[in-house]
Design a protein around this motif. Structure first.
Motif, mmCIF file in Angstrom:
data_model
loop_
_atom_site.group_PDB
_atom_site.id
_atom_site.type_symbol
_atom_site.label_atom_id
_atom_site.label_comp_id
_atom_site.label_asym_id
_atom_site.label_seq_id
_atom_site.Cartn_x
_atom_site.Cartn_y
_atom_site.Cartn_z
ATOM 1 N N GLY A 5 0.802 -1.213 0.000
ATOM 2 C CA GLY A 5 0.000 0.000 0.000
ATOM 3 C C GLY A 5 0.834 1.261 0.000
ATOM 4 O O GLY A 5 0.424 2.289 -0.561
ATOM 5 N N PHE A 6 2.004 1.203 0.610
ATOM 6 C CA PHE A 6 2.881 2.365 0.648
ATOM 7 C C PHE A 6 3.571 2.595 -0.703
ATOM 8 O O PHE A 6 4.258 3.600 -0.877
ATOM 9 C CB PHE A 6 3.927 2.200 1.751
ATOM 10 C CG PHE A 6 3.345 2.270 3.130
ATOM 11 C CD1 PHE A 6 3.128 3.495 3.744
ATOM 12 C CD2 PHE A 6 3.011 1.120 3.824
ATOM 13 C CE1 PHE A 6 2.592 3.575 5.013
ATOM 14 C CE2 PHE A 6 2.476 1.185 5.097
ATOM 15 C CZ PHE A 6 2.255 2.413 5.697
ATOM 16 N N ARG A 7 3.363 1.657 -1.655
ATOM 17 C CA ARG A 7 3.920 1.794 -3.000
ATOM 18 C C ARG A 7 2.828 1.953 -4.051
ATOM 19 O O ARG A 7 3.105 1.865 -5.251
ATOM 20 C CB ARG A 7 4.791 0.568 -3.319
ATOM 21 C CG ARG A 7 5.956 0.389 -2.359
ATOM 22 C CD ARG A 7 6.672 -0.928 -2.589
ATOM 23 N NE ARG A 7 7.769 -1.083 -1.637
ATOM 24 C CZ ARG A 7 8.484 -2.203 -1.501
ATOM 25 N NH1 ARG A 7 8.216 -3.257 -2.250
ATOM 26 N NH2 ARG A 7 9.468 -2.263 -0.613
ATOM 27 N N ASP A 8 1.607 2.169 -3.600
ATOM 28 C CA ASP A 8 0.471 2.293 -4.505
ATOM 29 C C ASP A 8 0.567 3.595 -5.287
ATOM 30 O O ASP A 8 0.439 4.691 -4.726
ATOM 31 C CB ASP A 8 -0.831 2.246 -3.695
ATOM 32 C CG ASP A 8 -2.069 2.146 -4.571
ATOM 33 O OD1 ASP A 8 -2.149 2.856 -5.588
ATOM 34 O OD2 ASP A 8 -2.973 1.361 -4.221
ATOM 35 N N GLY A 9 0.765 3.483 -6.593
ATOM 36 C CA GLY A 9 0.957 4.664 -7.417
ATOM 37 C C GLY A 9 -0.226 5.604 -7.417
ATOM 38 O O GLY A 9 -0.067 6.834 -7.471
ATOM 39 N N LEU A 15 -1.992 12.044 -3.552
ATOM 40 C CA LEU A 15 -1.424 12.909 -2.516
ATOM 41 C C LEU A 15 -0.557 13.999 -3.130
ATOM 42 O O LEU A 15 -0.509 15.128 -2.623
ATOM 43 C CB LEU A 15 -0.616 12.064 -1.532
ATOM 44 C CG LEU A 15 -0.242 12.704 -0.187
ATOM 45 C CD1 LEU A 15 -1.450 13.352 0.482
ATOM 46 C CD2 LEU A 15 0.374 11.667 0.738
ATOM 47 N N ALA A 16 0.099 13.692 -4.236
ATOM 48 C CA ALA A 16 0.878 14.715 -4.935
ATOM 49 C C ALA A 16 -0.029 15.835 -5.428
ATOM 50 O O ALA A 16 0.330 17.022 -5.379
ATOM 51 C CB ALA A 16 1.645 14.097 -6.099
ATOM 52 N N GLY A 17 -1.235 15.471 -5.906
ATOM 53 C CA GLY A 17 -2.197 16.488 -6.319
ATOM 54 C C GLY A 17 -2.624 17.356 -5.154
ATOM 55 O O GLY A 17 -2.796 18.580 -5.302
ATOM 56 N N ARG A 18 -2.790 16.755 -3.997
ATOM 57 C CA ARG A 18 -3.155 17.537 -2.803
ATOM 58 C C ARG A 18 -2.025 18.474 -2.397
ATOM 59 O O ARG A 18 -2.263 19.571 -1.896
ATOM 60 C CB ARG A 18 -3.506 16.586 -1.663
ATOM 61 C CG ARG A 18 -4.767 15.771 -1.926
ATOM 62 C CD ARG A 18 -5.017 14.737 -0.850
ATOM 63 N NE ARG A 18 -5.373 15.368 0.430
ATOM 64 C CZ ARG A 18 -5.633 14.676 1.534
ATOM 65 N NH1 ARG A 18 -5.517 13.343 1.518
ATOM 66 N NH2 ARG A 18 -5.947 15.296 2.639
ATOM 67 N N ILE A 19 -0.779 18.055 -2.614
ATOM 68 C CA ILE A 19 0.362 18.932 -2.323
ATOM 69 C C ILE A 19 0.320 20.171 -3.208
ATOM 70 O O ILE A 19 0.465 21.307 -2.739
ATOM 71 C CB ILE A 19 1.690 18.169 -2.512
ATOM 72 C CG1 ILE A 19 1.884 17.153 -1.384
ATOM 73 C CG2 ILE A 19 2.877 19.143 -2.563
ATOM 74 C CD1 ILE A 19 3.068 16.233 -1.581
ATOM 75 N N ARG A 20 0.096 19.952 -4.517
ATOM 76 C CA ARG A 20 0.047 21.090 -5.434
ATOM 77 C C ARG A 20 -1.113 22.020 -5.098
ATOM 78 O O ARG A 20 -0.999 23.248 -5.161
ATOM 79 C CB ARG A 20 -0.056 20.587 -6.877
ATOM 80 C CG ARG A 20 1.251 19.990 -7.399
ATOM 81 C CD ARG A 20 1.166 19.691 -8.880
ATOM 82 N NE ARG A 20 0.303 18.533 -9.128
ATOM 83 C CZ ARG A 20 0.733 17.282 -9.167
ATOM 84 N NH1 ARG A 20 2.021 17.017 -8.952
ATOM 85 N NH2 ARG A 20 -0.083 16.285 -9.409
ATOM 86 N N SER A 21 -2.247 21.428 -4.725
ATOM 87 C CA SER A 21 -3.403 22.245 -4.360
ATOM 88 C C SER A 21 -3.144 23.042 -3.090
ATOM 89 O O SER A 21 -3.446 24.239 -3.018
ATOM 90 C CB SER A 21 -4.624 21.335 -4.169
ATOM 91 O OG SER A 21 -5.744 22.074 -3.742
ATOM 92 N N ALA A 22 -2.545 22.369 -2.085
ATOM 93 C CA ALA A 22 -2.265 23.061 -0.812
ATOM 94 C C ALA A 22 -1.235 24.160 -0.991
ATOM 95 O O ALA A 22 -1.313 25.209 -0.332
ATOM 96 C CB ALA A 22 -1.785 22.052 0.229
ATOM 97 N N PRO A 222 7.398 5.335 -1.196
ATOM 98 C CA PRO A 222 6.902 6.540 -1.862
ATOM 99 C C PRO A 222 5.792 7.255 -1.097
ATOM 100 O O PRO A 222 5.807 8.485 -0.974
ATOM 101 C CB PRO A 222 6.408 6.005 -3.212
ATOM 102 C CG PRO A 222 7.191 4.776 -3.454
ATOM 103 C CD PRO A 222 7.447 4.171 -2.106
ATOM 104 N N LEU A 223 4.836 6.495 -0.574
ATOM 105 C CA LEU A 223 3.735 7.138 0.139
ATOM 106 C C LEU A 223 4.210 7.775 1.439
ATOM 107 O O LEU A 223 3.718 8.842 1.831
ATOM 108 C CB LEU A 223 2.608 6.130 0.416
ATOM 109 C CG LEU A 223 1.292 6.731 0.907
ATOM 110 C CD1 LEU A 223 0.714 7.693 -0.134
ATOM 111 C CD2 LEU A 223 0.287 5.626 1.217
ATOM 112 N N ASP A 224 5.166 7.133 2.103
ATOM 113 C CA ASP A 224 5.756 7.726 3.305
ATOM 114 C C ASP A 224 6.293 9.120 2.999
ATOM 115 O O ASP A 224 6.013 10.096 3.697
ATOM 116 C CB ASP A 224 6.931 6.880 3.818
ATOM 117 C CG ASP A 224 6.524 5.589 4.484
ATOM 118 O OD1 ASP A 224 5.503 5.585 5.171
ATOM 119 O OD2 ASP A 224 7.247 4.596 4.309
#
Length: 362
Positions: A5-9, A15-22, A222-224
Motif C-alpha cells: 500500500g505504501f507503493r500504490d501509485g 497525494l501529490a495532487g493535494r500537495i500542489r493544491s495546498a 513513496p507514500l511515506d
C-alpha cells in the motif's frame, strides 16, 4: 496498511495532487537529511512528480560522505605504523583520503577487511591471537549503538585486542548549522527515519523551537515520503512549525530508550568535524573515559599531515545543498562511481551517486 500500500501509485499521485493544491502556486524548498531518502526519491521519481510545488535539496545525510579526510588519513596511518588490521564497512574502502584510500593501501599490503557488522570485527579480533583489530566506527545515531554494543561485548568476553576509531555523528546539531546558513534557506526538513527510530522525534524539537522550521520524520516508501512532504507544505501554508511523525509504524516521540542508554554509557558527546561544513559543537560521539582503552586514536597515536581535499571537488557544497552535483566540473567526467574523486560519488547513499544513477536525464 500492508507494505504494498505504501507503493500504490494511485495513492501517491493523489497525494501529490493535494500537495500542489495546498501549495496554491507557492514553491517550497525542503531538505532531506538522509541519504536513503535521497536515493529513494530519485528511484521513485518524486522530484519530477512534485516539480513546480516543491524543490527537494539533499543534505549531509550520508555518514561516509561527511567523514573528513583527516579521519581516513589517520586510519591508514594507524594501519601502516602499528600493523593493525583495519575492519570497515564496504563503502569506506573506496573513499579517497588526502593522498590515498583504504582500497589503494590494501592493494599495497595494508591489512583491510570488509565487515557487515562491528560484531564481525569483534569476532575477527577474537580469532586473531592478540593482533590489534581497529574497527572504523563511522555512522550516525543508527550505527553508533551497534558499535557501542560491540565494545560492551569485548569487555564481557575479555577480548583485549579490539579497538574502535570513532567518527560517529549526531544529526540534530547539524540541522541547526544548516538552519543558520542564509545561503540554504530551507522551508522545512524531511527527517531521517532510521536515525529517528533511535533518538525519537523529541530530539528535533529544539530545531523547531529555535528556528521555526517545520520538520517531519518520514519512512522510505513513496507514500511515506509524499505524506511527509504534504505535512510540511501544510505547516508552511498554515504558519506552523512542529515536529510531526509520518512514520509512526517505526518512530516514536521518545525513541529507543535502551539504545540511548547504551550510547550514554559507551560514548560522550563532543565536537566533531564534518566534511564540507567544518566543526560542529556537540555533533559527535567519542569513546567515554572508562572505555578509553578501546579508543584506537589513544591506543595507536600517529602524526598525520593537515588533510587536503581535491581542489576541484564540490562535495562540501553538495552536502550543504548549495549546489547540484552537475554543477561540479568533475561530475560524470573525471568523477564517476568507477573513478570517484569525492565521497558523494562513492557511497550508495551519496547525492552524487544518486544523481549519476537516476538523475542525469531528469
Amino acid at each position: 496498511m500492508r507494505l504494498e500500500g505504501f507503493r500504490d501509485g494511485r495513492l501517491v499521485q493523489g497525494l501529490a495532487g493535494r500537495i500542489r493544491s495546498a501549495a496554491g502556486g507557492r514553491r517550497f524548498r525542503f531538505m532531506e537529511v538522509c541519504g536513503t531518502h535521497t536515493t529513494a526519491m530519485f528511484r521513485h521519481g518524486l522530484r519530477e512528480l512534485l516539480g513546480g510545488a516543491v524543490d527537494l535539496l539533499s543534505g549531509p545525510g550520508c555518514p561516509v560522505c561527511v567523514t573528513p579526510n583527516g579521519y581516513l588519513d589517520r586510519a591508514i596511518e594507524i594501519g601502516r605504523r602499528h600493523r593493525t588490521l583495519i575492519a570497515t564497512f564496504g563503502d569506506m574502502v573506496r573513499v579517497p583520503g588526502s593522498e590515498s584510500s583504504l582500497e589503494r593501501e590494501r592493494a599495497a599490503g595494508l591489512d583491510v577487511v570488509i565487515v557487515y557488522s562491528p560484531l564481525d570485527a569483534l569476532a575477527i579480533a577474537s580469532e586473531n591471537g592478540g593482533r590489534p583489530v581497529v574497527f572504523l566506527g563511522v555512522g550516525f545515531e543508527t550505527t553508533a549503538p551497534l558499535v557501542a554494543s560491540s565494545i560492551v561485548e569485548a569487555e564481557r568476553q575479555g577480548i583485549s585486542n579490539y579497538y574502535v576509531l570513532s567518527s560517529h555523528k549526531r544529526i540534530p546539531p547539524a540541522l541547526k548549522v544548516l538552519a543558520l546558513d542564509p545561503e540554504i534557506k530551507v522551508d522545512g526538513f524531511i527527517l531521517p527515519g532510521h536515525v529517528s527510530v533511535i533518538i525519537g522525534s523529541l530530539a528535533y524539537e529544539t530545531v523547531v523551537r529555535d528556528f521555526r522550521i517545520p520538520c517531519v520524520v518520514t519512512g522510505f516508501e513513496p507514500l511515506d515520503m509524499v505524506d511527509g512532504i504534504y505535512r510540511l507544505v501544510r505547516q508552511c501554508v498554515e504558519g506552523r512549525a512542529e515536529v510531526e511523525i509520518a512514520y509512526a509504524r517505526a518512530v516514536t516521540r521518545q525513541g529507543n530508550r535502551k539504545a540511548q542508554g547504551l550510547l550514554d554509557e559507551i560514548f560522550q558527546v563532543e565536537d566533531a568535524e564534518w566534511r564540507g561544513i567544518g566543526p560542529i559543537p556537540e555533533s559527535g560521539y567519542g569513546i567515554a573515559g572508562r572505555y578509553a582503552h578501546r579508543d584506537a586514536a589513544l591506543a595507536f597515536p600517529v602524526s598525520v599531515d593537515p588533510p587536503r581535499d581535491h581542489p576541484g571537488c564540490l562535495c562540501g557544497e553538495v552536502l550543504k545543498g548549495k549546489v547540484l552535483p552537475a554543477e561540479c566540473s568533475l561530475f560524470a567526467g573525471t568523477c564517476t562511481p568507477e573513478t570517484p574523486v569525492g565521497p558523494c560519488m562513492v557511497s550508495s547513499e551519496g547525492t552524487c551517486a544518486a544523481h549519476y544513477k537516476y538523475g542525469r536525464k531528469a
